[in-house]
Design a protein around this motif. Sequence first.
Motif, short mmCIF file in Angstrom:
data_model
loop_
_atom_site.label_atom_id
_atom_site.label_comp_id
_atom_site.label_asym_id
_atom_site.label_seq_id
_atom_site.Cartn_x
_atom_site.Cartn_y
_atom_site.Cartn_z
N PRO A 56 24.79 26.07 28.74
CA PRO A 56 23.56 25.27 28.69
C PRO A 56 22.89 25.27 30.06
O PRO A 56 23.55 25.39 31.09
N MET A 57 21.58 25.12 30.06
CA MET A 57 20.83 25.06 31.31
C MET A 57 20.24 23.67 31.47
O MET A 57 19.76 23.07 30.50
N ASP A 58 20.27 23.15 32.69
CA ASP A 58 19.73 21.81 32.94
C ASP A 58 18.22 21.79 32.69
O ASP A 58 17.52 22.76 33.03
N PRO A 59 17.71 20.70 32.13
CA PRO A 59 16.27 20.60 31.85
C PRO A 59 15.36 20.91 33.04
O PRO A 59 14.33 21.57 32.86
N PRO A 60 15.70 20.48 34.27
CA PRO A 60 14.82 20.82 35.40
C PRO A 60 14.70 22.33 35.62
O PRO A 60 13.64 22.82 36.02
N ILE A 61 15.79 23.07 35.36
CA ILE A 61 15.74 24.53 35.51
C ILE A 61 14.89 25.15 34.41
O ILE A 61 14.07 26.04 34.66
N VAL A 62 15.06 24.67 33.18
CA VAL A 62 14.24 25.15 32.05
C VAL A 62 12.76 24.91 32.34
O VAL A 62 11.91 25.78 32.11
N GLU A 63 12.47 23.74 32.90
CA GLU A 63 11.08 23.40 33.22
C GLU A 63 10.55 24.26 34.36
O GLU A 63 9.42 24.75 34.32
N ALA A 64 11.38 24.47 35.38
CA ALA A 64 10.95 25.27 36.53
C ALA A 64 10.65 26.70 36.14
O ALA A 64 9.73 27.33 36.68
N LEU A 65 11.43 27.25 35.19
CA LEU A 65 11.22 28.62 34.73
C LEU A 65 10.18 28.71 33.61
O LEU A 65 9.89 29.80 33.14
N ASP A 69 12.04 29.25 25.28
CA ASP A 69 13.35 29.36 24.65
C ASP A 69 14.22 30.17 25.60
O ASP A 69 13.71 30.86 26.50
N TYR A 70 15.51 30.09 25.44
CA TYR A 70 16.40 30.88 26.28
C TYR A 70 17.73 31.05 25.59
O TYR A 70 18.07 30.34 24.63
N LEU A 71 18.49 32.01 26.09
CA LEU A 71 19.85 32.25 25.63
C LEU A 71 20.66 32.69 26.83
O LEU A 71 20.24 33.54 27.60
N TYR A 72 21.84 32.06 27.00
CA TYR A 72 22.73 32.43 28.11
C TYR A 72 24.15 32.41 27.55
O TYR A 72 24.76 31.36 27.40
N HIS A 73 24.68 33.59 27.23
CA HIS A 73 25.95 33.72 26.53
C HIS A 73 26.89 34.69 27.23
O HIS A 73 26.44 35.63 27.90
#
Length: 218
Positions: A56-65, A69-73
Amino acid sequence: MGAVRSVRLAILIVLLAGTTFVIKEHLKAGAADRAKEPLQQGISPVGTWQLIRAFPMDPPIVEALKLDDYLYHSYRRGKGLVNLYIGYYRTVKKVGAAHDPLVCFQGQGWQIGNRGTGEYVLKNKQKLTIQYSYMIAEHQGDRELVVYWFQANGKAVHSTQSQKVAMVVDKFSGRSEDNAFVRINAPLGEESIETVRKRVFDFIEDFYPVFHSYITRS
């Protein structure tokens, strides 16, 4: 009478143009309403690779980028491990929001070497082509092979500049505005670079056709 006909013709042309505009906007709004399923659902499973962890990615990182949508597996097949990250965007306005790994890795203290670009043609029936960048990253004794590219609809290109050009052409052609950044990295450990490189591209053979179908689907 001729002047009246000319005025009526002009009004008719304006009305037709307005109707065409409304229809186009309605179709665009309808397409927006028919959102694709989440990325994680849309590209799973990946061949015979076993999903072993979702990060999972922290919301601040998702917002900064500016991610839509994203996937990190992490995936494993046999003893081979690969990590897949996709940063997904649904509008051309966000092209360039993804950070080049060269910047990210160095910012986190990784040493970068063996940088380059290449082109890979998949062995599937479509003969899909990926123009990619690669590098070796090293940090505190850990070494990884990193392969990445920028996706513009159905095109995989090795730089964000090429992605911007491809997206402009697609926008004028009326194609989707979906775009993404894709990164695949694998630990080198005691294995040779060529062995790990083969593992990464074996993974791409299974992953990319599914992802290509997802991103090009209306």
